[in-house]
Design an enzyme around this catalytic site. Structure first.
Site, PDB file in Angstrom:
ATOM      1  N   GLY A 158       0.822  -1.208   0.000  1.00  0.00           N
ATOM      2  CA  GLY A 158       0.000   0.000   0.000  1.00  0.00           C
ATOM      3  C   GLY A 158       0.856   1.258   0.000  1.00  0.00           C
ATOM      4  CB  ILE A 198      -4.351  -8.794   9.139  1.00  0.00           C
ATOM      5  CG1 ILE A 198      -5.423  -7.959   8.427  1.00  0.00           C
ATOM      6  CG2 ILE A 198      -2.948  -8.356   8.737  1.00  0.00           C
ATOM      7  CD1 ILE A 198      -5.416  -6.482   8.867  1.00  0.00           C
ATOM      8  CB  THR A 255      -8.724   7.263   9.727  1.00  0.00           C
ATOM      9  OG1 THR A 255      -9.464   8.230   8.979  1.00  0.00           O
ATOM     10  CG2 THR A 255      -9.738   6.358  10.410  1.00  0.00           C
ATOM     11  CE1 TYR A 297     -10.496   2.971   6.277  1.00  0.00           C
ATOM     12  CE2 TYR A 297     -11.042   5.244   6.821  1.00  0.00           C
ATOM     13  CZ  TYR A 297     -10.099   4.268   6.599  1.00  0.00           C
ATOM     14  OH  TYR A 297      -8.767   4.566   6.703  1.00  0.00           O
ATOM     15  CD1 TRP A 332      -8.337  14.131   4.523  1.00  0.00           C
ATOM     16  CD2 TRP A 332      -7.911  16.032   3.421  1.00  0.00           C
ATOM     17  NE1 TRP A 332      -9.389  14.983   4.721  1.00  0.00           N
ATOM     18  CE2 TRP A 332      -9.167  16.151   4.059  1.00  0.00           C
ATOM     19  CE3 TRP A 332      -7.430  17.101   2.676  1.00  0.00           C
ATOM     20  CZ2 TRP A 332      -9.946  17.289   3.964  1.00  0.00           C
ATOM     21  CZ3 TRP A 332      -8.207  18.246   2.591  1.00  0.00           C
ATOM     22  CH2 TRP A 332      -9.445  18.330   3.219  1.00  0.00           C
TER      23      TRP A 332
HETATM   24  N1  LIG Z   1      -5.667   6.529   2.368  1.00  0.00           N
HETATM   25  C1  LIG Z   1      -6.081   7.490   3.197  1.00  0.00           C
HETATM   26  O1  LIG Z   1      -6.463   8.594   2.775  1.00  0.00           O
HETATM   27  C2  LIG Z   1      -6.031   7.268   4.695  1.00  0.00           C
HETATM   28  C3  LIG Z   1      -6.505   8.276   5.547  1.00  0.00           C
HETATM   29  C4  LIG Z   1      -6.431   8.085   6.929  1.00  0.00           C
HETATM   30  C5  LIG Z   1      -5.910   6.913   7.431  1.00  0.00           C
HETATM   31  N2  LIG Z   1      -5.488   5.928   6.582  1.00  0.00           N
HETATM   32  C6  LIG Z   1      -4.945   4.687   7.159  1.00  0.00           C
HETATM   33  O2  LIG Z   1      -3.561   4.648   6.839  1.00  0.00           O
HETATM   34  C7  LIG Z   1      -3.138   3.297   6.671  1.00  0.00           C
HETATM   35  C8  LIG Z   1      -2.402   3.171   5.363  1.00  0.00           C
HETATM   36  O3  LIG Z   1      -3.277   3.585   4.294  1.00  0.00           O
HETATM   37  P1  LIG Z   1      -2.871   3.408   2.771  1.00  0.00           P
HETATM   38  O4  LIG Z   1      -3.511   4.520   2.019  1.00  0.00           O
HETATM   39  O5  LIG Z   1      -1.403   3.156   2.678  1.00  0.00           O
HETATM   40  O6  LIG Z   1      -3.662   2.050   2.432  1.00  0.00           O
HETATM   41  P2  LIG Z   1      -3.623   1.203   1.072  1.00  0.00           P
HETATM   42  O7  LIG Z   1      -2.757   1.858   0.070  1.00  0.00           O
HETATM   43  O8  LIG Z   1      -5.038   0.855   0.747  1.00  0.00           O
HETATM   44  O9  LIG Z   1      -2.855  -0.122   1.553  1.00  0.00           O
HETATM   45  C9  LIG Z   1      -3.439  -1.038   2.447  1.00  0.00           C
HETATM   46  C10 LIG Z   1      -2.807  -2.395   2.188  1.00  0.00           C
HETATM   47  O10 LIG Z   1      -3.416  -3.341   3.076  1.00  0.00           O
HETATM   48  C11 LIG Z   1      -3.671  -4.519   2.336  1.00  0.00           C
HETATM   49  N3  LIG Z   1      -4.694  -5.362   2.916  1.00  0.00           N
HETATM   50  C12 LIG Z   1      -6.040  -5.289   2.731  1.00  0.00           C
HETATM   51  N4  LIG Z   1      -6.652  -6.322   3.361  1.00  0.00           N
HETATM   52  C13 LIG Z   1      -5.681  -7.058   3.943  1.00  0.00           C
HETATM   53  C14 LIG Z   1      -5.673  -8.250   4.705  1.00  0.00           C
HETATM   54  N5  LIG Z   1      -6.805  -8.927   5.003  1.00  0.00           N
HETATM   55  N6  LIG Z   1      -4.482  -8.742   5.148  1.00  0.00           N
HETATM   56  C15 LIG Z   1      -3.339  -8.102   4.855  1.00  0.00           C
HETATM   57  N7  LIG Z   1      -3.265  -6.978   4.120  1.00  0.00           N
HETATM   58  C16 LIG Z   1      -4.429  -6.455   3.664  1.00  0.00           C
HETATM   59  C17 LIG Z   1      -4.082  -3.979   0.972  1.00  0.00           C
HETATM   60  O11 LIG Z   1      -4.045  -5.000   0.003  1.00  0.00           O
HETATM   61  P3  LIG Z   1      -5.091  -4.910  -1.256  1.00  0.00           P
HETATM   62  O12 LIG Z   1      -4.749  -3.668  -1.992  1.00  0.00           O
HETATM   63  O13 LIG Z   1      -4.807  -6.180  -1.982  1.00  0.00           O
HETATM   64  O14 LIG Z   1      -6.466  -4.842  -0.651  1.00  0.00           O
HETATM   65  C18 LIG Z   1      -3.044  -2.899   0.754  1.00  0.00           C
HETATM   66  O15 LIG Z   1      -1.851  -3.383   0.205  1.00  0.00           O
HETATM   67  C19 LIG Z   1      -4.404   2.443   6.802  1.00  0.00           C
HETATM   68  O16 LIG Z   1      -4.461   1.943   8.111  1.00  0.00           O
HETATM   69  C20 LIG Z   1      -5.539   3.422   6.590  1.00  0.00           C
HETATM   70  O17 LIG Z   1      -6.716   3.026   7.281  1.00  0.00           O
HETATM   71  C21 LIG Z   1      -5.517   6.092   5.228  1.00  0.00           C
END
Ligand SMILES: NC(=O)c1ccc[n+]([C@@H]2O[C@H](COP(=O)([O-])OP(=O)(O)OC[C@H]3O[C@@H](n4cnc5c(N)ncnc54)[C@H](OP(=O)(O)O)[C@@H]3O)[C@@H](O)[C@H]2O)c1
Length: 281
Positions: free
Chosen positions: A10, A37, A101, A125, A150
């Site tokens: 990710g 997980i 988040t 979410y 964001w």
């Molecule tokens: N993106 C945002 O704007 C945002 C904002 C606030 C907080 N966050 C938090 O920040 C963190 C990182 O976000 P990010 O944007 O880097 O997320 P991301 O790019 O969506 O990456 C999440 C990763 O987790 C993997 N994943 C999903 N289900 C899984 C499972 N069952 N077992 C193991 N891995 C799994 C995904 O694989 P797949 O792609 O194959 O599903 C993906 O590689 C997360 O905790 C998110 O909740 C994100």
């Protein structure tokens, strides 16, 4: 220090592993193929085999609108999956960092949210990420909960990439102007997260790049810095309906970071400039 990082495919996990390696820590990056997980057995086996000193848990179900129709799988990943990791960290007596988040808050008012403010998520979410926080808090003493917002990184989909793609074919775009927050560049955040995991200053924190904006402001700055001529029109959230309700106020107080001696992140405009240079090359 040896650190296991979930979600390495990710946006954030990718940068955290790179930062750990740069700082001469041993990093073990895993994603769903190596460690689903939601599978407690797999989590137990993989973490014990790696025998890390800490886990930085970046994996999540992050499709905010799709989550409204897929509550079970979203909860399984964000709440129970986090609980599976926390359980093993407890048994091994190692520290855990859980990335959460701004969506745990209800978005009311204009005051920046403090890390210990009351949590009241508006969408599925956010609710499941909140439940993930509870899993960590109830099981562990040695934990960091770091709420971010964001997010943009080189490795994945995000608002900047969406705007740049739309800007190639459209000369006019409507963008929401009544939700206020701060973007977070995963490259900058990774440096802070590694600074934090090296300490025992446990607890809840907020971390984003410095400065506030609306999505409209963010879009205008993206097109300005990218040198693209796109007319951006400000609209209200009501004029731009999406499946999951978003908080209007995502201002996050970073005072606790500073009080604990952690270096804040650069401004979001500066982060955007560096990010555009990286993705253009
Ligand atoms: N993106 C945002 O704007 C945002 C904002 C606030 C907080 N966050 C938090 O920040 C963190 C990182 O976000 P990010 O944007 O880097 O997320 P991301 O790019 O969506 O990456 C999440 C990763 O987790 C993997 N994943 C999903 N289900 C899984 C499972 N069952 N077992 C193991 N891995 C799994 C995904 O694989 P797949 O792609 O194959 O599903 C993906 O590689 C997360 O905790 C998110 O909740 C994100």
């Amino acid at each position: 220090m040896k650190v296991l990082v979930t979600g390495v495919k990710g946006q954030l996990g990718y940068d955290v592993v790179n930062e750990l390696k740069k700082r001469n820590h041993e990093a073990v990056g895993v994603d769903i193929e190596e460690m689903d997980i939601t599978d407690g057995e797999s989590v137990n086996r993989v973490i014990r085999e790696a025998a890390p000193d800490a886990v930085i848990h970046c994996a999540a179900y992050t499709a905010v609108d799709a989550a409204e129709d897929n509550e079970d799988i979203c909860r399984k990943v964000n709440a129970r999956g986090t609980g599976n990791i926390a359980r093993v960290c407890k048994e091994l007596d190692i520290r855990m960092m859980y990335i959460s988040t701004d969506y745990v808050f209800n978005g009311q008012g204009t005051r920046p949210w403090e890390p210990d403010d009351h949590r009241e998520p508006l969408n599925v979410y956010g609710q499941t990420k909140y439940e993930g926080e509870l899993e960590v808090e109830e099981k562990l003493a040695k934990y960091f909960i770091v709420r971010i917002a964001w997010v943009f990184g080189v490795n994945g989909k995000n608002f900047i990439k969406t705007m740049l793609n739309l800007g190639k074919t459209r000369d006019k775009l409507n963008v929401v102007a009544d939700q206020i927050g701060s973007p977070t560049y995963t490259f900058d955040l990774a440096r802070l997260l590694v600074d934090m995991i090296e300490t025992e200053k446990y607890g809840r924190y907020h971390a984003t790049n410095e400065g506030l904006c609306s999505w409209y402001d963010f879009a205008c700055e993206i097109f300005k810095q990218a040198g693209m001529k796109v007319a951006v029109e400000p609209v209200t959230s009501d004029q731009f309906p999406v499946k999951a309700k978003r908080p209007m106020n995502s201002r996050m107080s970073k005072d606790k970071l500073k009080e604990n001696g952690f270096q804040p992140l650069p401004s979001w405009q500066d982060a955007l400039r560096r990010y555009l240079t990286v993705i253009e090359n």
